[in-house]
Design a protein around this motif. Structure first.
Motif, PDB file in Angstrom:
ATOM      1  N   THR A 325      14.325  17.396   5.030  1.00 16.42           N
ATOM      2  CA  THR A 325      14.604  18.231   3.865  1.00 16.42           C
ATOM      3  C   THR A 325      14.604  17.430   2.569  1.00 16.42           C
ATOM      4  OG1 THR A 325      16.981  17.946   4.233  1.00 16.42           O
ATOM      5  CG2 THR A 325      15.926  19.879   5.215  1.00 16.42           C
ATOM      6  N   ARG A 326      14.757  16.106   2.669  1.00 16.61           N
ATOM      7  CA  ARG A 326      14.742  15.252   1.483  1.00 16.61           C
ATOM      8  C   ARG A 326      13.869  14.028   1.774  1.00 16.61           C
ATOM      9  NH1 ARG A 326      20.907  14.230  -0.173  1.00 16.61           N
ATOM     10  NH2 ARG A 326      21.118  13.953   2.102  1.00 16.61           N
ATOM     11  N   PRO A 327      12.558  14.245   1.881  1.00 17.53           N
ATOM     12  CA  PRO A 327      11.660  13.140   2.238  1.00 17.53           C
ATOM     13  C   PRO A 327      11.465  12.185   1.066  1.00 17.53           C
ATOM     14  CG  PRO A 327      10.388  15.093   1.734  1.00 17.53           C
ATOM     15  CD  PRO A 327      11.832  15.511   1.683  1.00 17.53           C
ATOM     16  N   PRO A 328      10.984  10.983   1.339  1.00 18.58           N
ATOM     17  CA  PRO A 328      10.684  10.049   0.247  1.00 18.58           C
ATOM     18  C   PRO A 328       9.420  10.460  -0.484  1.00 18.58           C
ATOM     19  CG  PRO A 328      10.000   9.119   2.336  1.00 18.58           C
ATOM     20  CD  PRO A 328      10.726  10.400   2.657  1.00 18.58           C
ATOM     21  N   GLN A 329       9.204   9.860  -1.631  1.00 14.38           N
ATOM     22  CA  GLN A 329       7.943  10.055  -2.351  1.00 14.38           C
ATOM     23  C   GLN A 329       6.846   9.255  -1.663  1.00 14.38           C
ATOM     24  OE1 GLN A 329       8.152   9.557  -6.645  1.00 14.38           O
ATOM     25  NE2 GLN A 329      10.362   9.942  -6.628  1.00 14.38           N
ATOM     26  N   HIS A 330       5.600   9.594  -1.954  1.00 16.11           N
ATOM     27  CA  HIS A 330       4.486   8.830  -1.418  1.00 16.11           C
ATOM     28  C   HIS A 330       3.389   8.768  -2.475  1.00 16.11           C
ATOM     29  CE1 HIS A 330       3.332  12.987  -0.567  1.00 16.11           C
ATOM     30  NE2 HIS A 330       2.077  12.572  -0.624  1.00 16.11           N
ATOM     31  N   ALA A 331       2.691   7.651  -2.486  1.00 13.02           N
ATOM     32  CA  ALA A 331       1.617   7.475  -3.474  1.00 13.02           C
ATOM     33  C   ALA A 331       0.765   6.285  -3.065  1.00 13.02           C
ATOM     34  CB  ALA A 331       2.199   7.248  -4.864  1.00 13.02           C
ATOM     35  N   THR A 332      -0.463   6.283  -3.532  1.00 14.60           N
ATOM     36  CA  THR A 332      -1.339   5.131  -3.347  1.00 14.60           C
ATOM     37  C   THR A 332      -1.411   4.284  -4.608  1.00 14.60           C
ATOM     38  OG1 THR A 332      -3.231   6.505  -3.953  1.00 14.60           O
ATOM     39  CG2 THR A 332      -2.765   6.241  -1.596  1.00 14.60           C
ATOM     40  N   ALA A 333      -0.662   4.669  -5.627  1.00 14.00           N
ATOM     41  CA  ALA A 333      -0.563   3.868  -6.850  1.00 14.00           C
ATOM     42  C   ALA A 333       0.848   4.010  -7.386  1.00 14.00           C
ATOM     43  CB  ALA A 333      -1.585   4.329  -7.892  1.00 14.00           C
ATOM     44  N   ILE A 334       1.479   2.893  -7.714  1.00 13.24           N
ATOM     45  CA  ILE A 334       2.866   2.897  -8.181  1.00 13.24           C
ATOM     46  C   ILE A 334       2.997   2.090  -9.460  1.00 13.24           C
ATOM     47  CG2 ILE A 334       3.893   3.227  -5.893  1.00 13.24           C
ATOM     48  CD1 ILE A 334       4.361   0.186  -5.803  1.00 13.24           C
ATOM     49  N   GLU A 335       4.023   2.407 -10.218  1.00  9.43           N
ATOM     50  CA  GLU A 335       4.416   1.602 -11.370  1.00  9.43           C
ATOM     51  C   GLU A 335       5.691   0.867 -10.999  1.00  9.43           C
ATOM     52  OE1 GLU A 335       4.390   3.299 -15.487  1.00  9.43           O
ATOM     53  OE2 GLU A 335       6.537   2.817 -15.383  1.00  9.43           O
ATOM     54  N   VAL A 392       6.125  -5.024 -16.385  1.00 14.49           N
ATOM     55  CA  VAL A 392       5.864  -3.775 -15.672  1.00 14.49           C
ATOM     56  C   VAL A 392       4.362  -3.669 -15.448  1.00 14.49           C
ATOM     57  CG1 VAL A 392       6.005  -1.260 -15.767  1.00 14.49           C
ATOM     58  CG2 VAL A 392       7.904  -2.642 -16.612  1.00 14.49           C
ATOM     59  N   ALA A 393       3.972  -3.313 -14.218  1.00 16.97           N
ATOM     60  CA  ALA A 393       2.557  -3.232 -13.873  1.00 16.97           C
ATOM     61  C   ALA A 393       2.301  -2.035 -12.981  1.00 16.97           C
ATOM     62  CB  ALA A 393       2.105  -4.522 -13.171  1.00 16.97           C
ATOM     63  N   GLU A 394       1.036  -1.640 -12.916  1.00 20.93           N
ATOM     64  CA  GLU A 394       0.598  -0.613 -11.973  1.00 20.93           C
ATOM     65  C   GLU A 394      -0.090  -1.295 -10.803  1.00 20.93           C
ATOM     66  OE1 GLU A 394      -1.767   2.374 -13.822  1.00 20.93           O
ATOM     67  OE2 GLU A 394      -0.106   3.194 -14.998  1.00 20.93           O
ATOM     68  N   ILE A 395       0.235  -0.840  -9.600  1.00 21.24           N
ATOM     69  CA  ILE A 395      -0.281  -1.454  -8.382  1.00 21.24           C
ATOM     70  C   ILE A 395      -0.958  -0.392  -7.547  1.00 21.24           C
ATOM     71  CG2 ILE A 395       0.337  -2.690  -6.256  1.00 21.24           C
ATOM     72  CD1 ILE A 395       2.746  -3.802  -7.760  1.00 21.24           C
ATOM     73  N   GLY A 396      -2.196  -0.660  -7.133  1.00 17.92           N
ATOM     74  CA  GLY A 396      -2.932   0.244  -6.256  1.00 17.92           C
ATOM     75  C   GLY A 396      -2.861  -0.234  -4.819  1.00 17.92           C
ATOM     76  N   LEU A 397      -2.702   0.691  -3.889  1.00 19.07           N
ATOM     77  CA  LEU A 397      -2.541   0.381  -2.469  1.00 19.07           C
ATOM     78  C   LEU A 397      -3.659   1.015  -1.666  1.00 19.07           C
ATOM     79  CD1 LEU A 397       1.121   1.382  -2.847  1.00 19.07           C
ATOM     80  CD2 LEU A 397       0.550  -0.913  -2.118  1.00 19.07           C
ATOM     81  N   THR A 398      -3.956   0.442  -0.521  1.00 18.19           N
ATOM     82  CA  THR A 398      -5.059   0.956   0.289  1.00 18.19           C
ATOM     83  C   THR A 398      -4.674   2.199   1.073  1.00 18.19           C
ATOM     84  OG1 THR A 398      -4.427  -0.540   2.087  1.00 18.19           O
ATOM     85  CG2 THR A 398      -6.107  -1.314   0.533  1.00 18.19           C
ATOM     86  N   ARG A 399      -3.385   2.441   1.244  1.00 24.73           N
ATOM     87  CA  ARG A 399      -2.938   3.671   1.890  1.00 24.73           C
ATOM     88  C   ARG A 399      -1.602   4.077   1.282  1.00 24.73           C
ATOM     89  NH1 ARG A 399      -2.088  -0.219   6.070  1.00 24.73           N
ATOM     90  NH2 ARG A 399       0.120  -0.389   6.711  1.00 24.73           N
ATOM     91  N   ALA A 400      -1.191   5.275   1.585  1.00 22.22           N
ATOM     92  CA  ALA A 400       0.003   5.823   0.942  1.00 22.22           C
ATOM     93  C   ALA A 400       1.248   5.014   1.299  1.00 22.22           C
ATOM     94  CB  ALA A 400       0.196   7.282   1.355  1.00 22.22           C
ATOM     95  N   LEU A 401       2.053   4.734   0.280  1.00 18.30           N
ATOM     96  CA  LEU A 401       3.337   4.056   0.443  1.00 18.30           C
ATOM     97  C   LEU A 401       4.443   5.093   0.329  1.00 18.30           C
ATOM     98  CD1 LEU A 401       4.686   1.166   0.565  1.00 18.30           C
ATOM     99  CD2 LEU A 401       4.991   1.427  -1.909  1.00 18.30           C
ATOM    100  N   PHE A 402       5.392   5.079   1.257  1.00 18.99           N
ATOM    101  CA  PHE A 402       6.512   6.010   1.245  1.00 18.99           C
ATOM    102  C   PHE A 402       7.733   5.268   0.706  1.00 18.99           C
ATOM    103  CE2 PHE A 402       3.492   7.530   4.299  1.00 18.99           C
ATOM    104  CZ  PHE A 402       3.465   8.896   4.076  1.00 18.99           C
ATOM    105  N   ALA A 434       5.871   6.879  -9.018  1.00 21.34           N
ATOM    106  CA  ALA A 434       4.504   7.018  -8.516  1.00 21.34           C
ATOM    107  C   ALA A 434       3.577   7.268  -9.693  1.00 21.34           C
ATOM    108  CB  ALA A 434       4.419   8.161  -7.519  1.00 21.34           C
ATOM    109  N   VAL A 435       2.395   6.699  -9.621  1.00 21.08           N
ATOM    110  CA  VAL A 435       1.362   6.981 -10.609  1.00 21.08           C
ATOM    111  C   VAL A 435       0.516   8.114 -10.053  1.00 21.08           C
ATOM    112  CG1 VAL A 435      -0.619   6.073 -11.862  1.00 21.08           C
ATOM    113  CG2 VAL A 435       1.357   4.608 -11.425  1.00 21.08           C
ATOM    114  N   SER A 436       0.405   9.190 -10.787  1.00 16.90           N
ATOM    115  CA  SER A 436      -0.319  10.356 -10.288  1.00 16.90           C
ATOM    116  C   SER A 436      -1.777  10.028 -10.064  1.00 16.90           C
ATOM    117  CB  SER A 436      -0.198  11.530 -11.269  1.00 16.90           C
ATOM    118  OG  SER A 436      -0.935  11.259 -12.452  1.00 16.90           O
ATOM    119  N   THR A 437      -2.425  10.827  -9.235  1.00 17.22           N
ATOM    120  CA  THR A 437      -3.846  10.594  -8.954  1.00 17.22           C
ATOM    121  C   THR A 437      -4.674  10.697 -10.223  1.00 17.22           C
ATOM    122  OG1 THR A 437      -4.067  12.941  -8.379  1.00 17.22           O
ATOM    123  CG2 THR A 437      -3.723  11.369  -6.584  1.00 17.22           C
ATOM    124  N   HIS A 438      -4.253  11.537 -11.161  1.00 20.66           N
ATOM    125  CA  HIS A 438      -5.001  11.646 -12.424  1.00 20.66           C
ATOM    126  C   HIS A 438      -4.878  10.357 -13.224  1.00 20.66           C
ATOM    127  CE1 HIS A 438      -6.805  13.489 -15.944  1.00 20.66           C
ATOM    128  NE2 HIS A 438      -5.791  13.029 -16.665  1.00 20.66           N
TER     129      HIS A 438
END
Length: 540
Positions: A325-335, A392-402, A434-438
């Motif tokens: 009911t309260r899952p973590p966020q997930h993204a392939t790009a983070i700040e 502060v930096a933006e980091i791209g990942l090869t798969r989704a990070l939770f 999380a950095v949005s896909t856009h």
């Protein structure tokens, strides 16, 4: 009853009472920080000595006659500075951990180095602390390293700061000197954090306001350092947070037991609870909670446990069990905020590894947003970070990070950046968002893509990752599993036959990749099917 037996029973009863009382005490983890020669090790040595938490042989080992003195004196710094290089140079190099307790509370101290060269050691020692003591030399005031350590403590989410204004004996216990430093430090801390701040004038060498109240600073009416440490509130709400259990190991002693072991980083789990397995997205109910001392009905952070589930799920090291009911966020790009440790400078688009919990992911730093100027705390536009820089930096990942943002969960919101060639730890990272896909340059929507060969699947996965899409490959065709993955916003590459009519009927995009031998042609087909955004949009 014989007198000897009565004495034994009374002794056992007293020991049991003592152990129960010790177990009931809460624990405060705190670290020391500050510039070189501000007196951090001396303060901790004095605190241990005056609170009667050192043994006689330890005192004898650090007692000697110094030049110009007739009576033997204790070098309190040597109670924590144990390395030969530390004793030769008179500085702290490594983090020294010490345990002590009083009638009110138990403590774990991390005495961290003050030299700029060892900033990474300071960040390591402070990463698990609830409170940080920032030492300030009353003669010198707030130095650059004092500012850096206070800022790092704020970044690390430490909720309580203590400014110990030391060496008051060398400024004649001046209230004016203390008041000016307190004012300056309070203004500094107010710029970058919401941590509570307490300032205490002390003389670590002579013991004023460390454990015993000073008679030479009667103008100070606040608590001594030990009084504050014993009474400061310890944050214990971690058990009320959403469940997060990183899987560190799968235990399989025989065919009848399959346990998922790890330390609960947040939340509480009970027998019969439904848990969400990530990244698969499948759910199951908890069948048992096992510990070294036996099974439990419930367990809370930070207990180490092994869970068994009612269903057979494919879960391995690096996966995460969470509250549905309260899952973590997930993204392939983070700040993320970064504290750069290494002598080699950060390079954007260079391959790195992100170590997050029990998993390690390939990653790239796509851009450095800014570096923090420690003097002004303003953000400076840079394209790289050097040793001891904070930015502060933006980091791209090869798969989704939770993950959870670091401000909400220090465990699931933190990571380290590793050089894949040398295995050197390059930086400590605190996830901001999380950095949005856009923003990351890619737009896509969840979809199931049917592929007919493993080779095609790998090539398509690589092509989608290059596009910046969140993608996962699987041979599991169970509808429940696929829906869980789609709910996470992933493009799911399915190897094998799948009855897709039910998925299509519920509005899920299902794309048949059969007949597309070229990954580039398949990407164009996915754009035509509105799964991927346009190439022009990605370029923007």
């Amino acid at each position: 009853m014989p007198t000897e037996e009565l004495e034994v029973e009374q002794s056992e009863f007293a020991i049991e009472e003592f152990l129960e009382a010790e177990a009931a005490k809460d624990l405060l983890r705190f670290s020391t920080a500050g510039s070189v020669d501000d007196g951090k090790s001396t303060l901790i040595g004095r605190l241990l000595y005056d609170s009667r938490n050192v043994y006689e042989d330890q005192v004898r080992a650090v007692t000697g006659t110094q030049a110009g003195q007739r009576q033997p004196t204790i070098d309190f710094a040597l109670l924590t500075d144990g390395l030969r290089a530390e004793r030769e140079q008179g500085i702290t190099i490594d983090v020294a951990y010490r345990y002590f307790s009083t009638q009110r509370r138990k403590f774990i101290i991390a005495d961290t180095p003050g030299h700029e060269q060892y900033t990474r050691n300071m960040a390591t020692g402070a990463s698990t602390a609830d409170l940080a003591i920032i030492l300030i030399d009353a003669r010198k005031g707030i130095l650059t390293q004092s500012r850096r350590h206070a800022y790092i403590a704020s970044l690390l989410g430490i909720r309580h700061l203590v400014a110990a204004i030391n060496k008051m004996d060398l400024v004649d216990f001046s209230e004016e000197v203390y008041a000016q430093i307190e004012k300056d430090f309070r203004e500094l801390v107010g710029q970058f954090g919401s941590a509570s701040l307490t300032t205490i004038p002390v003389s670590a060498l002579e013991g004023d306001n460390v454990v015993e109240r000073s008679t030479r600073m009667d103008w100070y009416t606040g608590p001594t350092l030990l009084e504050h440490l014993e009474t400061v509130p310890v944050w214990t709400d971690v058990a009320a947070q959403p469940l997060r259990l990183p899987v560190q190991r799968v235990i399989r002693p025989d065919q009848n037991y399959r346990g998922f072991a790890g330390q609960i980083s947040a939340g509480t789990v009970r027998k019969g609870d439904t848990v969400l397995a990530l990244p698969s997205g499948r759910t199951s109910r908890v069948a048992s909670i096992t510990t070294f001392d036996g099974d439990l009905e419930e367990a809370s952070a930070p207990l180490s446990i092994a869970l068994t589930l009612e269903d057979e799920l494919d879960i391995s090291r690096g996966d995460l069990l969470a509250e549905p009911t309260r899952p973590p966020q997930h993204a392939t790009a983070i700040e993320a905020s970064l504290v750069w440790f290494d002598g080699a400078r950060l390079e954007t688009h260079k391959p790195y590894l992100v170590k997050h919990g029990a998993q390690t992911l390939p990653a790239q730093v796509t851009q450095v947003l800014y570096r923090t100027n420690i003097q002004t705390l303003a953000g400076e536009a840079v394209n790289s970070l050097g040793m001891n820089d904070i930015g502060v930096a933006e980091i791209g990942l090869t798969r989704a990070l939770f993950f959870d943002p670091y401000t909400e969960n220090r465990s699931s919101g933190s990571f380290i950046l590793i050089d894949p060639h040398t295995n050197a730890t390059l930086a400590a990272g605190m996830i901001r968002r999380a950095v949005s896909t856009h923003e990351a340059g890619t737009e896509h929507k969840p979809a199931v893509v049917l592929v007919d060969a493993e080779t095609q699947s790998r090539e398509l996965e690589d092509a989608l990752l290059h596009e910046g899409a969140a993608v996962v490959r699987t041979r599991v065709v169970a509808e429940k599993t696929l829906r869980g993955l789609l709910a996470l916003g992933l493009i799911v590459l399915v190897e094998g036959e799948l009855e897709s009519d039910a998925l299509k009927a519920s509005g899920i995009a299902v794309v048949d990749a059969a007949g597309f031998a070229n990954p580039g042609e398949l990407l164009e087909h996915l754009r035509e099917q509105d799964v991927l955004g346009s190439a022009e949009g990605n370029a923007r």
